[in-house]
Design a protein around this motif. Structure first.
Motif, PDB file in Angstrom:
ATOM      1  N   UNK A  40       0.844  -1.197   0.000  1.00 21.33           N
ATOM      2  CA  UNK A  40       0.000   0.000   0.000  1.00 21.33           C
ATOM      3  C   UNK A  40       0.875   1.242   0.000  1.00 21.33           C
ATOM      4  N   UNK A  41       1.929   1.179   0.792  1.00 24.43           N
ATOM      5  CA  UNK A  41       2.824   2.336   0.822  1.00 24.43           C
ATOM      6  C   UNK A  41       3.448   2.578  -0.544  1.00 24.43           C
ATOM      7  N   UNK A  42       3.845   1.496  -1.223  1.00 23.97           N
ATOM      8  CA  UNK A  42       4.469   1.653  -2.553  1.00 23.97           C
ATOM      9  C   UNK A  42       3.472   2.259  -3.533  1.00 23.97           C
ATOM     10  N   UNK A  43       2.241   1.757  -3.476  1.00 29.11           N
ATOM     11  CA  UNK A  43       1.213   2.320  -4.364  1.00 29.11           C
ATOM     12  C   UNK A  43       0.992   3.790  -4.037  1.00 29.11           C
ATOM     13  N   UNK A  44       0.952   4.079  -2.738  1.00 30.77           N
ATOM     14  CA  UNK A  44       0.753   5.466  -2.347  1.00 30.77           C
ATOM     15  C   UNK A  44       1.891   6.358  -2.809  1.00 30.77           C
ATOM     16  N   UNK A  45       3.118   5.813  -2.717  1.00 34.47           N
ATOM     17  CA  UNK A  45       4.260   6.610  -3.161  1.00 34.47           C
ATOM     18  C   UNK A  45       4.148   6.898  -4.657  1.00 34.47           C
ATOM     19  N   UNK A  46       3.684   5.920  -5.414  1.00 36.56           N
ATOM     20  CA  UNK A  46       3.474   6.141  -6.838  1.00 36.56           C
ATOM     21  C   UNK A  46       2.432   7.226  -7.072  1.00 36.56           C
ATOM     22  N   UNK A  47       1.311   7.096  -6.322  1.00 39.64           N
ATOM     23  CA  UNK A  47       0.233   8.060  -6.547  1.00 39.64           C
ATOM     24  C   UNK A  47       0.651   9.459  -6.114  1.00 39.64           C
ATOM     25  N   UNK A  48       1.600   9.533  -5.177  1.00 30.33           N
ATOM     26  CA  UNK A  48       2.010  10.842  -4.709  1.00 30.33           C
ATOM     27  C   UNK A  48       2.588  11.680  -5.824  1.00 30.33           C
ATOM     28  N   UNK A  49       3.036  11.001  -6.866  1.00 27.37           N
ATOM     29  CA  UNK A  49       3.619  11.761  -7.969  1.00 27.37           C
ATOM     30  C   UNK A  49       2.600  12.688  -8.597  1.00 27.37           C
ATOM     31  N   UNK A  50       1.309  12.402  -8.358  1.00 27.30           N
ATOM     32  CA  UNK A  50       0.284  13.310  -8.870  1.00 27.30           C
ATOM     33  C   UNK A  50       0.413  14.669  -8.184  1.00 27.30           C
ATOM     34  N   UNK A  51       0.868  14.653  -6.920  1.00 28.32           N
ATOM     35  CA  UNK A  51       0.982  15.929  -6.209  1.00 28.32           C
ATOM     36  C   UNK A  51       2.304  16.577  -6.588  1.00 28.32           C
ATOM     37  N   UNK A  52       2.360  17.075  -7.804  1.00 30.59           N
ATOM     38  CA  UNK A  52       3.655  17.589  -8.267  1.00 30.59           C
ATOM     39  C   UNK A  52       3.802  19.080  -8.040  1.00 30.59           C
ATOM     40  N   UNK A  53       2.761  19.685  -7.407  1.00 30.24           N
ATOM     41  CA  UNK A  53       2.917  21.096  -7.044  1.00 30.24           C
ATOM     42  C   UNK A  53       2.700  22.069  -8.186  1.00 30.24           C
ATOM     43  N   UNK A  54       2.423  21.557  -9.367  1.00 27.83           N
ATOM     44  CA  UNK A  54       2.213  22.484 -10.492  1.00 27.83           C
ATOM     45  C   UNK A  54       0.733  22.820 -10.539  1.00 27.83           C
ATOM     46  N   UNK A  58      -1.095  24.402 -12.647  1.00 29.57           N
ATOM     47  CA  UNK A  58      -1.833  24.173 -13.886  1.00 29.57           C
ATOM     48  C   UNK A  58      -2.295  22.727 -13.968  1.00 29.57           C
ATOM     49  N   UNK A  59      -1.478  21.825 -13.480  1.00 29.30           N
ATOM     50  CA  UNK A  59      -1.850  20.412 -13.508  1.00 29.30           C
ATOM     51  C   UNK A  59      -3.077  20.171 -12.642  1.00 29.30           C
ATOM     52  N   UNK A  60      -3.108  20.861 -11.477  1.00 24.16           N
ATOM     53  CA  UNK A  60      -4.256  20.669 -10.599  1.00 24.16           C
ATOM     54  C   UNK A  60      -5.519  21.201 -11.271  1.00 24.16           C
ATOM     55  N   UNK A  61      -5.437  22.363 -11.888  1.00 28.87           N
ATOM     56  CA  UNK A  61      -6.624  22.920 -12.547  1.00 28.87           C
ATOM     57  C   UNK A  61      -7.064  21.999 -13.671  1.00 28.87           C
ATOM     58  N   UNK A  62      -6.093  21.447 -14.396  1.00 35.31           N
ATOM     59  CA  UNK A  62      -6.428  20.493 -15.435  1.00 35.31           C
ATOM     60  C   UNK A  62      -7.167  19.289 -14.876  1.00 35.31           C
ATOM     61  N   UNK A  63      -6.738  18.828 -13.709  1.00 39.03           N
ATOM     62  CA  UNK A  63      -7.421  17.689 -13.092  1.00 39.03           C
ATOM     63  C   UNK A  63      -8.853  18.059 -12.734  1.00 39.03           C
ATOM     64  N   UNK A  64      -9.045  19.268 -12.169  1.00 38.36           N
ATOM     65  CA  UNK A  64     -10.403  19.673 -11.782  1.00 38.36           C
ATOM     66  C   UNK A  64     -11.287  19.713 -13.023  1.00 38.36           C
ATOM     67  N   UNK A  65     -10.742  20.259 -14.106  1.00 41.44           N
ATOM     68  CA  UNK A  65     -11.520  20.331 -15.341  1.00 41.44           C
ATOM     69  C   UNK A  65     -11.914  18.938 -15.817  1.00 41.44           C
ATOM     70  N   UNK A  66     -10.955  18.023 -15.772  1.00 39.76           N
ATOM     71  CA  UNK A  66     -11.235  16.654 -16.238  1.00 39.76           C
ATOM     72  C   UNK A  66     -12.310  16.017 -15.377  1.00 39.76           C
ATOM     73  N   UNK A  67     -12.239  16.206 -14.060  1.00 43.38           N
ATOM     74  CA  UNK A  67     -13.260  15.623 -13.191  1.00 43.38           C
ATOM     75  C   UNK A  67     -14.628  16.204 -13.487  1.00 43.38           C
ATOM     76  N   UNK A  68     -14.673  17.527 -13.704  1.00 38.09           N
ATOM     77  CA  UNK A  68     -15.956  18.179 -14.005  1.00 38.09           C
ATOM     78  C   UNK A  68     -16.568  17.599 -15.267  1.00 38.09           C
TER      79      UNK A  68
END
Lengths: 200, 314, 671
Positions: free
Chosen positions: C637-651, C653-663
């Motif tokens: 679980x920790x390894x999977x979480x570490x992989x998923x953490x890469x989504x939190x890249x601090x950019x 624009x990427x976060x806004x793009x994600x919100x748009x995709x979810x919408x």
């Protein structure tokens, strides 16, 4: 060993047990010690006889052998008592593993200084009434080590002794005779009065 | 016949004959060793002598040691009265249920072990550890073996299981491994060969003897009597599964009650002769070689159970 | 009239618990805490009495009042829940009686002001679970129970306690999550469902959905109860809590988990297929054997007791599974007998396990340590406590005449009937039960004898043990009371059967008096326990006879004290057998299972002389389920979480793009 041979050994081996009447006859060659006083003999003998009477005539007495620094010669003779020739069990006497279970303590060897405490502890651990038998010259009065710095000198220097069986070592039949006469169970063979194998 | 009388006669017979059985096995062993051996009635005198001796209590022990001889003797007595040894169908027959029998034997073993631990010596602890191992590892064998008998007899009490004894064994040969398993269990529980040597003086080879090294006087008399009663109980149990003659039943009359002790004595003599022959012809197993023994007893019992089930389905 | 009294009593039990927590929280003095403990004790006494009256009088199910707080579903009590309520209240009574003095004495270790409020929430949560009829209320109280006990486990603030508490919480939340999903599947998403509506809805579920829901529910309750392999948190968490809370957790909470499984089974799957029964049987017996082996190897008193709890829970699940198998194959009477055995074992275990934990707590206050290798000789210093502990240890070993023995009697009776009934599957299951029960019983006796023998007998192994003195009445009393209760349960077991829930689906328990043709008992399925009482009587009579013979015939000798026979050489306490030595045969005979590793390294003291050496020995027991199953899963679980953490890249624009995709995704799904 094949099974047939085992059965033959168990059932068909010769019976070698010496009858009691032959074993317990006093051999004419054993010396008699004229030095022991008659009153002491009678008093100590009375104590043993009283214990024996309290314990149902000594029909079942259990022995604990204590080695208080002997040459192991007495131990070997005691071990021989259990074999088919002497068969001490037929007299109701048996050896046990703990002084707590014992009615008789057979002590051998002059009590060396290292084993003095052990001997006393064994005596205290045995429940009263308990008969103490000194087996062998060393146990009776120190034997050839009497006066040495390394021994206390005879079992009666440490614990009270009821029966002495001298010899270096006493043969198994002498031990048996000594026990039988000391316990007052079997008649003394025809001959003169005092034995040094009596209660002392 | 009055059920209470049956139970009483059976129990009193076993208790009275138990020291005789111990004397008999010693006498037979001595004869096989080529000597005469102790008088057959010696154990009675031993117990009487012990009752006259002083009790030396170890200062390292606790109150549990005072209770141990009483509980061990009580368990032996209950087993002797409840099991169908000289009579069948007595008032205590429901107490010979599979669970009760296993439980009472285990209770006696547990208290003996506690007494061994309480002595605060390495000998007592060693004997206690070994005895507890033997009792714990023989437990599944006891349950499975008695269940095999119960399946065949349609009964849950040992009393009822005797209906398949004797000729019943001939009709149901798959129960013979169960009888062998019962004999193995009996040897283990009573500390006889090849599990333990009851006459040894070497503490490193002791199991049962090591636990009673600290007892003296009347408590030792109680423990020795309990051991003798247990031996007689197991012998008569195995003998009754093989040859259930002479048992007094509720349907029998006064003659049956008089014959029962005599039959019990005869079975004891035969059993002790067999035991002496066994002990004189084999060596004791190493303690660390015992798992094979335990598994052997369990396997024999399971075989009987499985074969009985299969025969029932056919 | 009786109904109102019972209702009042049960509500008093619930309300009194909450009130006692409030009192302890608000008022800080020791007197207030004592008063709060007394309040809790009185409340649980009232609750226990009410539950007992409900069972004994055979009342119909009672409602206790609806409330908007619980989403409209009323609290109610029926036979099944009142049995468990009686059990829980008895344990709470013993624990609160003990806890009053215990929390004062152990003030340095546990924050006294926080323990009682948390305990009160814990107790109220347990009662709420037993009394809820609605799923939401059930889950709410379940979570309250878990979270309160989580805080209690780390009450002493040490690092190991925190780790153990987090492990416990993680598994509890997994279970609660599974329970939530399972409830959702069963009720079709209805938040306000009750057990009654569940029962109506289940038959219409699809096969795979029903199976998944069953699996999730069983997982949830098995993980909370400590069934192997979901048990690894139990030996870590139960020993860390304060002793009376350990008693509550082992004695009461595990039973509430079993109740949950029984309640769901009776509501949703009255005819659970035999396959589930076989699964529970195998898991239960295997887990019980493994736990019994571990109980023989551990060196901390409370850990041994925790492993013993795992073993007993395994036995309980095995009995439940066995009864399901028998019912599935049509042997109804035998199934009833086995279920009666299960209930009796549950009650006996609650009593003796809580008593043993309380005895451990009393020993802790007297000696200061619970390592078995530091104890010993306590029976001379604490005679009365040791008498209670001896009785409880014998009860834990299922020996006559105690309560657990009566349960084993019934179980063996049912197994023998199932053997002889002629159905192959039932017979094979029964043979397995006999084999498993024999093995587990033997090892359990070994563990309990080891525990009692080396804690209380022989010479003390440490100065602290030598200096110990008898704990006061407030600590001794609950232990002796527990011992007395479990003894009474055993002796009075023939008359206790009316108290047992009548099967989990309301059928009447078959009780046939012991038949006799010519006095020889035959095999009929019956729950008659009269011979157990008879056995107790016979043992007492034989003991009395033995004592009488001893006193009468053995008067002549007298008594004398002397030290242990030591072959003439002075010995001390360091030469007596230790608990580790005692269990050496078990370690050796089962070495393929135990897999202990021993590393011995020798070094010469002086290079030139190889014959005089120092040795170092390291002895490690193999990793258990915790290290071989749980840690790898956590690592994954920790390894999977570490992989998923890469989504939190601090950019951003990427976060806004994600919100748009979810919408966009949500719009597409909704339209």
């Amino acid at each position: 060993m094949s099974f047939v041979r085992l059965l033959k050994t168990l059932f068909a081996s010769p019976r070698v047990t010496e009858p009691a009447s032959v074993l317990l006859v006093r051999q004419p060659s054993s010396p008699v010690d004229p030095g022991a006083a008659r009153d002491d003999v009678e008093a100590a003998g009375a104590r043993v006889r009283q214990i024996v009477e309290q314990l149902y005539g000594g029909r079942s007495l259990r022995i604990r052998a204590v080695d208080a620094g002997s040459t192991n010669a007495e131990e070997i003779e005691l071990t021989a008592l259990g074999n088919a020739y002497y068969d001490i069990e037929r007299f109701g006497l048996s050896f046990v593993a703990s002084p707590r279970h014992a009615d008789i303590l057979m002590v051998s060897g002059p009590v060396t200084r290292n084993l003095e405490r052990a001997l006393r502890t064994t005596y205290e651990a045995a429940p009263h009434p308990c008969i103490v038998v000194a087996v062998g010259d060393g146990a009776c009065d120190g034997g050839i080590w009497r006066g040495s710095y390394a021994v206390v000198g005879g079992v009666d220097a440490v614990i009270p002794v009821d029966i002495r069986i001298p010899g270096d070592p006493p043969t198994p039949s002498e031990i048996l005779r000594g026990l039988a006469e000391g316990l007052g169970r079997l008649p003394v063979a025809a001959g003169d009065g005092r034995r040094e194998a009596r209660g002392d | 016949m009055n059920r209470i009388l049956l139970t009483t006669v059976s129990g009193v017979t076993v208790v009275a004959l138990a020291p005789l059985a111990a004397g008999l096995v010693r006498r037979f062993k001595a004869i096989l060793q080529g000597r005469r051996g102790a008088p057959v009635l010696l154990p009675y005198w031993t117990i009487a002598t012990l009752l006259r001796k002083e009790t030396v209590v170890s200062s390292s022990t606790t109150w549990v040691s005072r209770v141990v001889p009483v509980v061990v003797l009580a368990c032996a007595l209950v087993a002797a009265f409840a099991l169908p040894l000289a009579s069948r169908g007595g008032a205590a027959a429901p107490l010979s249920h599979l669970a009760a029998v296993a439980g009472v034997w285990m209770l006696g073993a547990v208290f003996l072990v506690l007494g061994g631990i309480d002595s605060a010596s390495a000998f007592g602890g060693m004997g206690a550890s070994r005895e507890m191992t033997i009792a714990a590892f023989l437990e599944p064998a006891i349950i499975v073996t008695l269940a095999a008998f119960g399946l065949a007899a349609g009964a849950s009490t040992v009393d009822g299981m005797l209906s398949v004894a004797g000729t019943g064994l001939v009709e149901r040969p798959w129960l013979l491994p169960a009888v062998a398993a019962l004999a193995l269990v009996a040897l283990g529980e009573n500390s006889r060969y090849p599990v333990d040597n009851p006459a040894t003086h070497l503490e490193l080879t002791m199991v049962h003897e090591a636990m009673v090294l600290e007892y003296s006087g009347p408590p030792l008399a109680l423990l020795e009597l309990a051991g003798m009663i247990k031996l007689a109980t197991f012998t008569l149990l195995v003998a009754n599964f093989v040859a259930p003659f002479g048992l007094a039943t509720p349907a029998g009359g006064l003659l049956a009650i008089l014959v029962a002790p005599v039959a019990a004595a005869a079975k004891l003599a035969a059993g002790m002769a067999g035991l002496a022959l066994l002990e004189s012809s084999m060596a004791k197993l190493r303690f660390y070689g015992l798992p094979e023994y335990f598994f052997g007893a369990l396997f024999l019992g399971l075989t009987s159970l499985a074969l009985g089930l299969i025969v029932g389905w056919l | 009239m009786t109904e109102t009294l019972v209702q009042a009593g049960i509500l008093a039990g619930l309300g009194g618990a909450l009130l006692s927590g409030l009192v302890a929280l608000v008022a800080g003095s020791a007197r207030a805490r004592a008063a709060a403990h007394a309040l809790l004790a009185i409340a649980s006494a009232a609750g226990a009495a009410a539950a007992f009256v409900f069972l004994a009088a055979g009342l119909a199910p009672l409602e206790l009042g609806a409330s908007p707080l619980f989403f409209g579903a009323p609290l109610a009590v029926d036979r099944l829940s009142s049995f468990f309520l009686l059990l829980v209240h008895l344990v709470v009574l013993l624990a609160s009686w003990f806890g009053w003095r215990y929390t004062e004495l152990e003030r340095h270790m546990y924050p006294a002001r926080a323990v009682l409020p948390l305990t009160a929430i814990f107790v109220a949560g347990m009662q709420g679970v037993l009394l809820s009829t609605g799923l939401a209320a059930f889950l709410l109280f379940w979570e309250a129970m878990s979270v309160a006990s989580f805080f209690l486990v780390m009450a002493d603030g040490r690092d190991e306690s925190r780790r153990a508490a987090l492990l416990y919480l993680a598994i509890a939340q997994f279970g609660a999550g599974a329970l939530l999903v399972g409830m959702g599947l069963l009720s079709g998403g209805d938040v306000l469902a009750t057990f009654a509506t569940l029962g109506a809805a289940t038959p219409s579920l699809g096969g795979s959905r029903a199976a998944l829901a069953t699996l999730l529910v069983v997982f949830a309750f098995a993980s909370k109860a400590g069934l192997v392999p979901l048990h690894a948190w139990l030996p870590e968490a139960h020993p860390r809590a304060p002793s009376h809370v350990s008693a509550l957790m082992s004695g009461a909470m595990l039973k509430v988990a079993v109740y949950g499984l029984l309640r769901f089974t009776s509501a949703c799957w009255p005819d659970l297929p035999a396959v589930w029964g076989i699964g529970l049987l195998v898991l239960g017996l295997g887990g019980a054997a493994k736990a019994a082996i571990h109980a023989n190897l551990d060196r901390d008193v409370k850990r041994v007791l925790a492993w013993s709890s795992v073993e007993n829970v395994g036995l309980i699940f095995a009995m439940f599974g066995f009864s399901l198998v028998l019912r599935g194959r049509g042997l109804q009477a035998a199934a009833d007998v086995v279920q009666a055995a299960m209930f009796l074992h549950i009650l006996a275990h609650a009593l003796f396990k809580s008593g043993l934990f309380l005895a451990a707590g009393a020993t802790l206050t007297a000696v200061g340590s619970l390592k078995i290798e530091a104890l010993g000789g306590l029976a001379n210093r604490m005679p009365r406590l040791s008498a209670g502990a001896l009785a409880l240890s014998l009860a834990a070993a299922s020996l006559p005449p105690f309560g657990a023995f009566a349960a084993e009697w019934l179980l063996l009776q049912g197994a023998l009937v199932a053997l002889a009934a002629g159905d192959p599957a039932a017979a094979v299951a029964s043979a397995g039960v006999l084999l498993g029960l024999g093995t587990v019983a033997g090892l359990a006796v070994f563990a309990m004898v080891r525990l009692f023998g080396f804690v209380f007998l022989a010479e003390p192994r440490s100065n602290a043990a030598r200096a110990a003195s008898e704990p006061g009445t407030a600590l001794r009393g609950p232990v002796l009371a527990a011992a007395g209760l479990v003894l009474a349960l055993g002796v009075a077991s023939p008359w206790a059967s009316p108290l047992l829930p009548r099967g989990i689906d309301g059928r009447v328990l078959t009780v046939i008096p012991f038949p006799s043709e010519n006095g020889m008992a035959t095999l009929v399925s019956h729950a008659d326990l009269l011979p157990v009482a008879g056995l107790a009587l016979a043992l007492a009579a034989a003991a009395a006879a033995a004592t009488l013979a001893w006193r009468r015939l053995g008067r002549a000798g007298g008594t004398r004290r002397y030290h242990t026979w030591d072959c003439g050489q002075p010995i001390d306490a360091s030469m007596e057998y230790t608990a580790t030595a005692f269990s050496a045969p078990v370690r050796h005979f089962l070495r393929d299972i135990v897999r202990a590793e021993k590393h011995v390294a020798f070094r010469p003291v002086v290079e030139s002389n190889p014959w005089i050496r120092t040795g170092e020995m390291e002895f490690r027991r193999s990793a258990g389920v915790l290290e071989r199953v749980y840690y790898p899963i956590a690592g994954l679980i920790e390894a999977v979480g570490a992989r998923l953490k890469q989504v939190q890249n601090g950019v951003i624009q990427f976060y806004i793009g994600l919100i748009l995709a979810t919408l966009l995704l949500a719009l597409w799904v909704a339209l």
